[in-house]
Design an enzyme around this catalytic site. Structure first.
Site, PDB file in Angstrom:
ATOM      1  NE  ARG A  37      -3.598   0.602   2.504  1.00  0.00           N
ATOM      2  CZ  ARG A  37      -4.595   0.703   3.497  1.00  0.00           C
ATOM      3  NH1 ARG A  37      -5.094  -0.178   4.389  1.00  0.00           N
ATOM      4  NH2 ARG A  37      -4.771   2.031   3.543  1.00  0.00           N
TER       5      ARG A  37
ATOM      6  NE  ARG B  68      -3.852   6.450   5.415  1.00  0.00           N
ATOM      7  CZ  ARG B  68      -3.147   5.012   5.438  1.00  0.00           C
ATOM      8  NH1 ARG B  68      -1.947   5.093   5.329  1.00  0.00           N
ATOM      9  NH2 ARG B  68      -3.831   4.093   5.949  1.00  0.00           N
TER      10      ARG B  68
HETATM   11  P1  AMP Z   1      -8.353   2.444   5.097  1.00  0.00           P
HETATM   12  O1  AMP Z   1      -8.170   1.319   4.472  1.00  0.00           O
HETATM   13  O2  AMP Z   1      -9.517   2.515   5.973  1.00  0.00           O
HETATM   14  O3  AMP Z   1      -7.344   3.084   5.767  1.00  0.00           O
HETATM   15  O4  AMP Z   1      -8.708   3.661   3.986  1.00  0.00           O
HETATM   16  C1  AMP Z   1      -7.693   3.820   2.946  1.00  0.00           C
HETATM   17  C2  AMP Z   1      -8.218   5.013   2.225  1.00  0.00           C
HETATM   18  O5  AMP Z   1      -9.646   4.635   1.626  1.00  0.00           O
HETATM   19  C3  AMP Z   1      -8.428   6.519   3.020  1.00  0.00           C
HETATM   20  O6  AMP Z   1      -7.149   7.240   3.199  1.00  0.00           O
HETATM   21  C4  AMP Z   1      -9.534   7.213   1.949  1.00  0.00           C
HETATM   22  O7  AMP Z   1      -8.631   7.808   0.966  1.00  0.00           O
HETATM   23  C5  AMP Z   1     -10.229   6.012   1.580  1.00  0.00           C
HETATM   24  N1  AMP Z   1     -11.483   5.658   2.675  1.00  0.00           N
HETATM   25  C6  AMP Z   1     -11.824   4.610   3.261  1.00  0.00           C
HETATM   26  N2  AMP Z   1     -12.973   4.835   3.696  1.00  0.00           N
HETATM   27  C7  AMP Z   1     -13.323   6.118   3.610  1.00  0.00           C
HETATM   28  C8  AMP Z   1     -14.402   6.815   3.996  1.00  0.00           C
HETATM   29  N3  AMP Z   1     -15.516   6.415   4.770  1.00  0.00           N
HETATM   30  N4  AMP Z   1     -14.797   8.261   3.482  1.00  0.00           N
HETATM   31  C9  AMP Z   1     -13.710   8.485   2.581  1.00  0.00           C
HETATM   32  N5  AMP Z   1     -12.389   7.824   2.044  1.00  0.00           N
HETATM   33  C10 AMP Z   1     -12.620   6.789   2.706  1.00  0.00           C
END
Ligand code: AMP
Length: 191
Positions: free
Chosen positions: A134, A146
């Protein structure tokens, strides 16, 4: 039926813990991050739209994310409950989720935040980035962005769910199985 929101900064262990909890409580696990990554890998229109936001560590726009989440819930009509991982991340998403669930005579039972210090999380994410591939885990400035997104847009949801008496906090530091035990005890104590 029990519907849970797992809350926490990137690297807090939401995905890891959701994988255990879904088995214990027979829940469908929906991770919006995983759904976006699946769409990117398969080069869908949604994936192309989400990619630049994700690459920079920014949130994907609300309506895109809400539509995707609702479609996923709709695809699981037999579910005995859901564990939402990484959603909602903004107040607009939380409000949309409440409205959507209400149309299905469903509601969120509890929101559980996995808490951990930023410096520990940065280390965890950089380590994960070495094996996960990633790109958003491989660069400290993207990781910090983030966290900023979380602090600005997601952290206020604590107040939103507190207002509904649904907010719970769990120490996310320790061995994986210890944290699973803390979460399991909390979920079992919900009425
Ligand atoms: P995560 O795997 O949950 O860390 O998500 C990785 C990335 O996906 C985040 O940094 C956002 O760019 C996008 N993302 C995931 N869930 C959301 C959400 N609920 N709203 C907006 N962007 C999201």
């Amino acid at each position: 039926m029990i519907n849970l929101v797992l809350f926490g900064k990137p690297g807090a262990g939401k995905g890891t813990q959701a994988a255990f909890l879904k088995t214990t409580f027979n829940l469908v696990h929906i991770s919006t991050g995983d759904l976006f990554r699946y769409n990117i890998k398969n080069e869908t229109k949604l994936g192309k739209l989400a990619q630049s936001y994700m690459d920079n560590g920014d949130l994907v726009p609300d309506q895109v994310t809400i539509d995707m989440l609702e479609a996923e819930v709709d695809q699981n009509p037999e579910a005995e409950g859901f564990i939402f991982d990484g959603f909602p991340r903004t107040e607009a998403q939380a409000a949309a989720l409440d409205t959507f669930l209400k149309t299905k005579s469903m509601h969120i039972n509890a929101t559980i935040a996995l808490e951990a210090d930023d410096d520990i999380l940065v280390q965890r994410l950089l380590e994960r980035g070495q094996t996960s591939g990633r790109t958003d885990d491989q660069d400290e400035s993207k990781i910090r962005n983030r966290f900023d997104e979380y602090n600005q847009k997601t952290a206020p949801l604590r107040i939103y769910y507190n207002g509904q008496n649904k907010f719970h906090s769990v120490n996310g530091i320790g061995a994986i199985e210890e944290i699973t035990a803390r979460l399991t005890a909390l979920i079992e104590s919900l009425n």
